[in-house]
Design an enzyme around this catalytic site. Structure first.
Site, PDB file in Angstrom:
ATOM      1  N   HIS A 488      19.405  40.134  33.213  1.00 16.11           N
ATOM      2  CA  HIS A 488      19.489  39.448  31.757  1.00 16.11           C
ATOM      3  C   HIS A 488      20.335  40.350  30.760  1.00 16.11           C
ATOM      4  CE1 HIS A 488      18.172  36.753  28.330  1.00 16.11           C
ATOM      5  NE2 HIS A 488      18.455  37.973  27.704  1.00 16.11           N
ATOM      6  N   GLU A 489      20.113  41.553  30.614  1.00 15.89           N
ATOM      7  CA  GLU A 489      20.779  42.218  29.708  1.00 15.89           C
ATOM      8  C   GLU A 489      22.222  42.650  30.271  1.00 15.89           C
ATOM      9  OE1 GLU A 489      19.645  42.493  26.714  1.00 15.89           O
ATOM     10  OE2 GLU A 489      17.728  41.823  27.035  1.00 15.89           O
ATOM     11  N   HIS A 492      24.426  39.949  29.352  1.00 17.13           N
ATOM     12  CA  HIS A 492      24.956  40.332  27.924  1.00 17.13           C
ATOM     13  C   HIS A 492      26.163  41.039  27.801  1.00 17.13           C
ATOM     14  CE1 HIS A 492      22.424  37.987  25.360  1.00 17.13           C
ATOM     15  NE2 HIS A 492      21.247  38.632  25.698  1.00 17.13           N
ATOM     16  N   HIS A 495      29.439  39.857  29.119  1.00 18.00           N
ATOM     17  CA  HIS A 495      29.985  39.028  27.973  1.00 18.00           C
ATOM     18  C   HIS A 495      30.932  39.757  27.091  1.00 18.00           C
ATOM     19  CE1 HIS A 495      29.022  35.502  24.756  1.00 18.00           C
ATOM     20  NE2 HIS A 495      30.073  35.570  25.556  1.00 18.00           N
TER      21      HIS A 495
END
Length: 705
Positions: A488-489, A492, A495
């Site tokens: 998940h991180e 980020h 992104h």
């Protein structure tokens, strides 16, 4: 690299007794470090306030030059000039923010308390400057004459709305009140975060009898013994409220009373003495009600959601209610199963919150022959991280190479250079994975330098988590939840690394879109096809057995009623707090109890974040107020977006990956997020993909051939 900053005289604040001369302050010098990263070893606490003060002074001078210009307002001399202003202040703020979250100490906390109102006043001076606002309005009104690009129009619109939402059009009297509110909010948010950190780190459960460790995995016992030794309690076992400590204990410990003590310590934080945050939460809620009214909004939620995909509280509730109904129904089915399992052990006993995870694990093992402890040997931290890196390489062509001899803020931090497939430098990723006394809880992605294409500035992203530490002779072995969190991180980080916009002001996205790039990565993490690329036994190197991977796949919706419900309850509590219309003193616990009762949360399922420790919505700078629903909103997007790969029959489909990168990950907020999604998917998202993925709705029957 950023242009080196010129030396400047630092102004001394009263709180700093002996501030270094500017020549000794790293923030006033060019950083002669690999890739221009912060020289952490040279940066001392005493450097921050002088650097912040000088950064604000320079920024004010830059703003005064823009606002006082005799030239007619244009996009270049007003909007772009604003975009380029405040670089020293940004530089100092980024480093300070990183350390405040991951490696804070009493000195940094004291600086933050003094600094918060100064920064608030500084940005109020900019946002409420009538000359500057007049120039921004003029550029907006004459925008058709400048032949602006779509991205420039987006930045102009964003700046204009930012001034309006800050109160630029208010009367002088209302602006004065706005300044006071902003100052109070900044102080209260910092105080809330400080109290929460202290309360979390202060609580420990000390176990002295080995019999009380019954049921716990060896790794959890070894970690508790190491924690005890570090705390000067050698021979005992210490359990804390950090995630790697509390959740395994609640999941496996046979001692029911100790499970109760540990969970109650978690739930009752920040409700007594100097760490009580309840009055602060009520104060912040009231200030937000008043601020929203000043700006002409019915509630704080209306103010916040105007900038999000949901647009209105009705839009957010409109998504939350049907998902809540489905999740609650499944949670009640799960509760009945757990009660049956508990009745075999403790006939007549009532299922309590501290029993849920324990009996859920028993039911999981009985139904799927799957014990999560059997998975951990295959999830060594280095292998999982390599799996995430390998996935990004397969999807997007980027590579990750560890860089040694580079400044870091803690010895546990590791740094990786990210390159494009053709070898071009793309950016850096700092990883920091284990809990420490000075690190706040949870997991997050940060930035040590935001990237933007216009000035060829490459990004430096950070992933900061609180994962299980190594124990005994084993490396750090992660739980399935920690594996998903790492992916998940990392999403980020991708992104931020991929952002290809021209302006830093468009590098972020709306709160309910920003979780799409992170949450979509979780979809790959436990797919058998992906698992076999990284899940290898830490001792033997053998890949995870196909049978075990199959059990993981079959059990993937198990417990989703509980997981979705405890999250959704927090999202609904957040919305209830921020749709208030009155300023008044409230009994915080009574308000929370009424909110959760209204939605019908079962007493056996504690809300993920209670009001006294809901840092996402009350703590300074976290920005999820009236926005914690964003995770479920983005979950609709990520489930539907991942389906695009599934529909191709290839989890690594190159064309789909390329489209997701170029139409979503590289775009920031250069377009409306709903349009970004349509550009990728060719349509709006459908909620069914989420409900089916979580087992909250049956999958449609496959059509007969």
């Amino acid at each position: 690299m950023r242009t080196p900053l010129l030396l400047a005289t630092a102004l001394c604040l009263p709180a700093v007794c002996q501030t270094p001369a500017p020549a000794d302050n790293p923030f006033f010098q060019a950083w002669d470090t690999p890739f221009g990263v912060p020289p952490f070893a040279q940066i001392k606490e005493a450097h921050f306030l002088p650097a912040f003060k000088e950064g604000m002074a320079r920024h004010k001078a830059e703003i005064a030059a823009i606002a006082g210009s005799k030239d007619a307002p244009t996009f270049a001399n007003t909007i772009e000039a604003l975009e380029l202003s405040g670089q020293l202040l940004e530089r100092v703020g980024i480093v300070f923010g990183a350390l405040s979250g991951a490696e804070t100490n009493p000195k940094l906390q004291a600086i933050n308390r003094e600094l918060a109102p100064l920064r608030s006043a500084h940005y109020d001076d900019i946002n409420l400057d009538p000359r500057l606002w007049a120039r921004v309005k003029a550029v907006w009104e004459n925008r058709a004459k400048e032949n602006l690009t779509g991205e420039q129009l987006r930045l102009l619109e964003d700046r204009r709305k930012g001034f309006l939402r800050a109160g630029a059009d208010l009367s002088p009297e209302k602006q004065a009140r706005m300044r006071a509110i902003n100052g109070e909010l900044s102080r209260a948010g910092v105080a809330y975060g400080d109290r929460l950190l202290k309360a979390t780190k202060d609580f420990v459960l000390v176990v002295t009898d080995p019999k009380d460790l019954s049921g716990l995995p060896e790794g959890a016992k070894a970690a508790a013994a190491a924690a005890a030794k570090k705390a000067g309690k050698e021979g005992a076992w210490v359990f804390t409220l950090d995630a790697p400590s509390i959740w395994p204990f609640l999941q496996y410990a046979d001692n029911r009373d100790l499970r109760r003590q540990l969970l109650q310590g978690y739930l009752d934080r920040c409700q007594a003495g100097e760490n009580d945050t309840r009055a602060l939460a009520n104060q912040i809620a009231n200030l937000r009600v008043e601020k929203a009214r000043l700006l002409g909004y019915p509630t704080w939620a209306h103010y916040i959601l105007e900038e999000n995909m949901a647009r209105t509280p009705e839009g957010a509730y409109g998504l939350l209610k049907p998902v809540w109904k489905a999740a609650l129904a499944k949670a009640k089915v799960e509760r009945a199963e757990l009660r049956k399992a508990m009745a075999k052990d403790l006939p007549g006993a009532k299922l309590e919150a501290w029993d849920w995870r324990y009996y859920q694990e028993k039911v999981r093992k009985a139904r799927f022959d799957l014990d999560e402890t059997a998975l951990k040997p295959y999830f060594s931290l280095d292998q999982v991280r390599s799996g995430a890196f390998g996935l990004a390489t397969r999807l997007y062509g980027v590579t990750f190479t560890e860089v040694k001899d580079i400044p870091v803020y803690h010895p546990e931090v590791r740094v990786f250079e990210v390159k494009e497939a053709d070898g071009r430098h793309l950016g850096l990723l700092y990883t920091d994975y284990h809990p420490r006394p000075g690190k706040r809880g949870g997991a997050w992605c940060g930035s040590l330098r935001p990237g933007r294409e216009r000035h060829r500035i490459t990004p430096v992203a950070t992933n900061v988590c609180n994962f299980t530490r190594p124990a005994g002779d084993a490396p750090a072995l992660l739980t399935p939840d920690e594996v998903r969190t790492l992916f998940h991180e990392f999403g980020h980080a991708l992104h931020g690394l991929f952002y290809n916009g021209q302006y830093r002001g468009l590098g972020s996205t709306s709160r309910d879109f920003v979780e799409l790039p992170s949450q979509i990565m979780e979809n790959w993490a436990m797919e058998p096809e992906v698992l076999k690329t990284y899940a290898r036994h830490w001792k033997t190197g053998e890949p995870i057995p196909a049978a075990l991977g199959d059990k993981v796949k079959k059990s993937r919706t198990f417990g989703e009623g509980f997981a979705t419900t405890e999250y959704m309850a927090a999202a609904l509590l957040d919305m209830d707090w921020h749709t208030l219309t009155e300023v008044k003193d409230r009994d915080v616990n009574a308000f929370e109890k009424a909110s959760l009762a209204k939605w019908g949360l079962p007493p056996e399922i504690p809300v993920r974040y209670r009001t006294p420790y809901f840092n996402h919505i009350w703590g300074g700078g976290n920005g999820y107020s009236a926005g914690y629903y964003a995770y479920i909103w983005s979950a609709v997007l990520d489930s539907d977006a991942f389906l695009a790969f599934k529909e191709k029959g290839d989890l690594y489909d190159p064309a789909t990956a390329r489209a997701f990168r170029t139409r979503v990950l590289e775009m920031g907020s250069t377009k409306d997020p709903a349009q970004l999604y349509r550009d990728f998917r060719g349509r709006d998202p459908k909620v069914d993909a989420l409900l089916i993925k979580r087992g909250l709705k049956p999958a449609p029957a496959k059509a007969a051939r």
